[in-house]
Design an enzyme around this catalytic site. Structure first.
Site, PDB file in Angstrom:
ATOM      1  CG  ASP A 154      43.663  31.133 -74.336  1.00 41.73           C
ATOM      2  OD1 ASP A 154      43.976  30.034 -73.864  1.00 41.73           O
ATOM      3  OD2 ASP A 154      43.449  32.140 -73.628  1.00 41.73           O
ATOM      4  NE  ARG A 198      42.518  25.492 -72.387  1.00 37.46           N
ATOM      5  CZ  ARG A 198      43.043  26.731 -72.443  1.00 37.46           C
ATOM      6  NH1 ARG A 198      42.402  27.711 -73.053  1.00 37.46           N
ATOM      7  NH2 ARG A 198      44.216  26.994 -71.914  1.00 37.46           N
TER       8      ARG A 198
HETATM    9  P1  FDA Z   1      27.746  26.321 -70.769  1.00 37.07           P
HETATM   10  O1  FDA Z   1      27.847  27.702 -71.346  1.00 37.07           O
HETATM   11  O2  FDA Z   1      26.756  25.377 -71.329  1.00 37.07           O
HETATM   12  O3  FDA Z   1      27.556  26.444 -69.225  1.00 37.07           O
HETATM   13  C1  FDA Z   1      27.354  25.325 -68.389  1.00 37.07           C
HETATM   14  C2  FDA Z   1      27.024  25.817 -66.982  1.00 37.07           C
HETATM   15  O4  FDA Z   1      28.231  26.388 -66.458  1.00 37.07           O
HETATM   16  C3  FDA Z   1      26.007  26.963 -66.972  1.00 37.07           C
HETATM   17  O5  FDA Z   1      24.716  26.492 -66.794  1.00 37.07           O
HETATM   18  C4  FDA Z   1      26.467  27.821 -65.838  1.00 37.07           C
HETATM   19  O6  FDA Z   1      25.841  27.371 -64.652  1.00 37.07           O
HETATM   20  C5  FDA Z   1      27.953  27.568 -65.738  1.00 37.07           C
HETATM   21  N1  FDA Z   1      28.721  28.677 -66.307  1.00 37.07           N
HETATM   22  C6  FDA Z   1      29.191  28.783 -67.560  1.00 37.07           C
HETATM   23  N2  FDA Z   1      29.888  29.934 -67.719  1.00 37.07           N
HETATM   24  C7  FDA Z   1      29.808  30.567 -66.550  1.00 37.07           C
HETATM   25  C8  FDA Z   1      30.298  31.814 -66.068  1.00 37.07           C
HETATM   26  N3  FDA Z   1      30.985  32.655 -66.823  1.00 37.07           N
HETATM   27  N4  FDA Z   1      30.005  32.155 -64.786  1.00 37.07           N
HETATM   28  C9  FDA Z   1      29.302  31.326 -63.980  1.00 37.07           C
HETATM   29  N5  FDA Z   1      28.818  30.143 -64.384  1.00 37.07           N
HETATM   30  C10 FDA Z   1      29.055  29.767 -65.642  1.00 37.07           C
HETATM   31  N6  FDA Z   1      36.701  29.837 -75.240  1.00 37.07           N
HETATM   32  C11 FDA Z   1      37.299  30.132 -76.424  1.00 37.07           C
HETATM   33  O7  FDA Z   1      36.614  30.519 -77.364  1.00 37.07           O
HETATM   34  N7  FDA Z   1      38.664  29.991 -76.550  1.00 37.07           N
HETATM   35  C12 FDA Z   1      39.451  29.542 -75.539  1.00 37.07           C
HETATM   36  O8  FDA Z   1      40.666  29.420 -75.707  1.00 37.07           O
HETATM   37  C13 FDA Z   1      38.827  29.221 -74.297  1.00 37.07           C
HETATM   38  N8  FDA Z   1      39.553  28.774 -73.223  1.00 37.07           N
HETATM   39  C14 FDA Z   1      38.905  28.323 -72.098  1.00 37.07           C
HETATM   40  C15 FDA Z   1      39.620  27.742 -71.058  1.00 37.07           C
HETATM   41  C16 FDA Z   1      38.961  27.207 -69.961  1.00 37.07           C
HETATM   42  C17 FDA Z   1      39.735  26.561 -68.874  1.00 37.07           C
HETATM   43  C18 FDA Z   1      37.523  27.265 -69.899  1.00 37.07           C
HETATM   44  C19 FDA Z   1      36.769  26.670 -68.760  1.00 37.07           C
HETATM   45  C20 FDA Z   1      36.824  27.890 -70.897  1.00 37.07           C
HETATM   46  C21 FDA Z   1      37.487  28.444 -71.992  1.00 37.07           C
HETATM   47  N9  FDA Z   1      36.788  29.078 -73.001  1.00 37.07           N
HETATM   48  C22 FDA Z   1      37.430  29.385 -74.178  1.00 37.07           C
HETATM   49  C23 FDA Z   1      35.362  29.487 -72.794  1.00 37.07           C
HETATM   50  C24 FDA Z   1      34.382  28.476 -73.350  1.00 37.07           C
HETATM   51  O9  FDA Z   1      34.416  28.501 -74.748  1.00 37.07           O
HETATM   52  C25 FDA Z   1      32.937  28.774 -72.870  1.00 37.07           C
HETATM   53  O10 FDA Z   1      32.568  30.053 -73.308  1.00 37.07           O
HETATM   54  C26 FDA Z   1      32.767  28.730 -71.379  1.00 37.07           C
HETATM   55  O11 FDA Z   1      33.493  27.670 -70.816  1.00 37.07           O
HETATM   56  C27 FDA Z   1      31.262  28.541 -71.011  1.00 37.07           C
HETATM   57  O12 FDA Z   1      30.798  27.343 -71.534  1.00 37.07           O
HETATM   58  P2  FDA Z   1      30.622  26.002 -70.668  1.00 37.07           P
HETATM   59  O13 FDA Z   1      31.406  24.939 -71.351  1.00 37.07           O
HETATM   60  O14 FDA Z   1      30.982  26.223 -69.271  1.00 37.07           O
HETATM   61  O15 FDA Z   1      29.144  25.568 -70.888  1.00 37.07           O
END
Ligand code: FDA
Length: 306
Positions: free
Chosen positions: A131, A184
């Site tokens: 990560d 990723r």
């Molecule tokens: P965004 O924040 O724009 O959200 C899009 C939509 O998704 C929102 O409108 C909401 O509806 C939904 N959503 C998002 N988060 C949610 C939550 N917690 N609960 C419910 N709904 C939610 N970060 C990092 O810094 N280092 C890493 O190694 C990783 N690894 C990682 C692995 C995987 C498999 C995922 C999915 C995410 C990560 N992350 C991460 C976290 C990433 O950086 C980010 O903070 C989250 O994915 C939220 O951003 P979104 O891309 O979902 O978009």
């Protein structure tokens, strides 16, 4: 990136609240995002996910350890988890955080522990991802990855965060390697200063699309890790338009988040990975999930006072 997120992460770091949350345990609401406190919980849910057409990306919770003993204990725990995954159908994935392996103490220590886990993962046919944590760790994490790749551990990968201004250069650095490491791509989850990260969400989203385009062209496997449906649809569309084979992309989502989207992607026969944390050290991970979405915080407050 947002006032809400900064505020939640700042409050979550307040000592008395940390202690209160740990006393309340998973009952506080963390159970929605975490398989359980024991390895058996993680493996049980990994099997359930496989039955539902998804694969687990198992993660032993724990980060920012500050003693060599704690880093060694975490490495033992991750090693045990890797071996336990050998009983789960392929693809088998495990994620670790460099600071749980001692990156906060020295890069050399984290590299030594990662090297051991890379060997375990090769034996158990597990794909191992580091990560990406907060910005001061990025350079060392990339160096560890490069060293392990030079040693032939091509089943080890890492993460790039679109909110960081440096990421386009890091992406080119990884794409220049042969073979190109799996990657990723995420938006980024930590509280970062504007000097290193885009403070405006629209810029983070735009950067993600640009990085994705370049990564798809770059020849490696790209894990599109997000719950942003428009972004995932964009990734599918660009992949198909560029003629990139489906096997070179997976979609990764967090356990307990965006269930409808998870189901839809499985129905479309996409490869869907679910990041599946387990372990007793769940507080930091849980805080970041609350910071991502006000509705998650409301859910916890309701369970406390409702
Ligand atoms: P965004 O924040 O724009 O959200 C899009 C939509 O998704 C929102 O409108 C909401 O509806 C939904 N959503 C998002 N988060 C949610 C939550 N917690 N609960 C419910 N709904 C939610 N970060 C990092 O810094 N280092 C890493 O190694 C990783 N690894 C990682 C692995 C995987 C498999 C995922 C999915 C995410 C990560 N992350 C991460 C976290 C990433 O950086 C980010 O903070 C989250 O994915 C939220 O951003 P979104 O891309 O979902 O978009």
């Amino acid at each position: 990136m947002s006032t809400y997120r900064d505020m939640v992460l700042a409050i979550a770091g307040w000592g008395p609240l940390t202690r209160f949350a740990r006393q309340r345990g998973l009952a506080l609401g963390a159970g929605r995002f975490v398989a359980g406190e024991r390895l058996e919980d993680g493996i049980r849910v990994a099997h359930e996910l496989a039955d539902a057409g998804r694969h687990a990306i198992l993660d032993l919770l724990g980060e920012f350890v500050d003693s060599e003993e704690a880093a060694a204990a975490m490495t033992d725990g991750a090693s045990e988890a890797i071996h336990a995954l050998a009983g789960v159908p392929e693809p088998r994935r495990m994620s670790v955080k460099p600071t749980q392996l001692g990156l906060g103490i020295s890069t050399e220590l984290a590299l030594t522990h990662m090297r051991r886990l890379a060997r375990d993962a090769a034996e158990a046919k597990v794909l191992l991802c580091m990560d990406m944590e907060d910005h001061p760790r990025v350079e060392a994490t990339l160096e560890i990855l490069e060293t392990l790749h030079d040693e032939g551990h091509h089943h080890v990968s890492t993460v790039l965060q679109s909110y960081l201004r440096r990421t386009p250069y890091d992406l080119e650095r990884l794409l220049a390697r042969d073979p190109v490491p799996e990657l990723r791509l995420v938006k980024g989850a930590y509280r970062e200063p504007a000097s290193v990260a885009f403070p405006v969400k629209a810029d983070v989203d735009r950067a993600y699309r640009e990085l994705l385009e370049r990564a798809l062209q770059g020849g490696g496997t790209v894990h599109v890790a997000s719950h942003d449906e428009a972004l995932l649809r964009y990734a599918q569309q660009r992949r198909d338009a560029l003629g990139v084979p489906r096997e070179r992309t997976t979609f990764q989502l967090l356990y307990g988040v965006a269930q409808r989207l998870q189901t839809a992607l499985v129905a479309e026969e996409e490869s869907v990975g679910i990041y599946l944390p387990f372990g007793s050290d769940w507080y930091g991970y849980f805080s970041r999930r609350l910071a991502e979405r006000p509705a998650n915080l409301a859910f916890v407050l309701r369970s406390l006072f409702g």
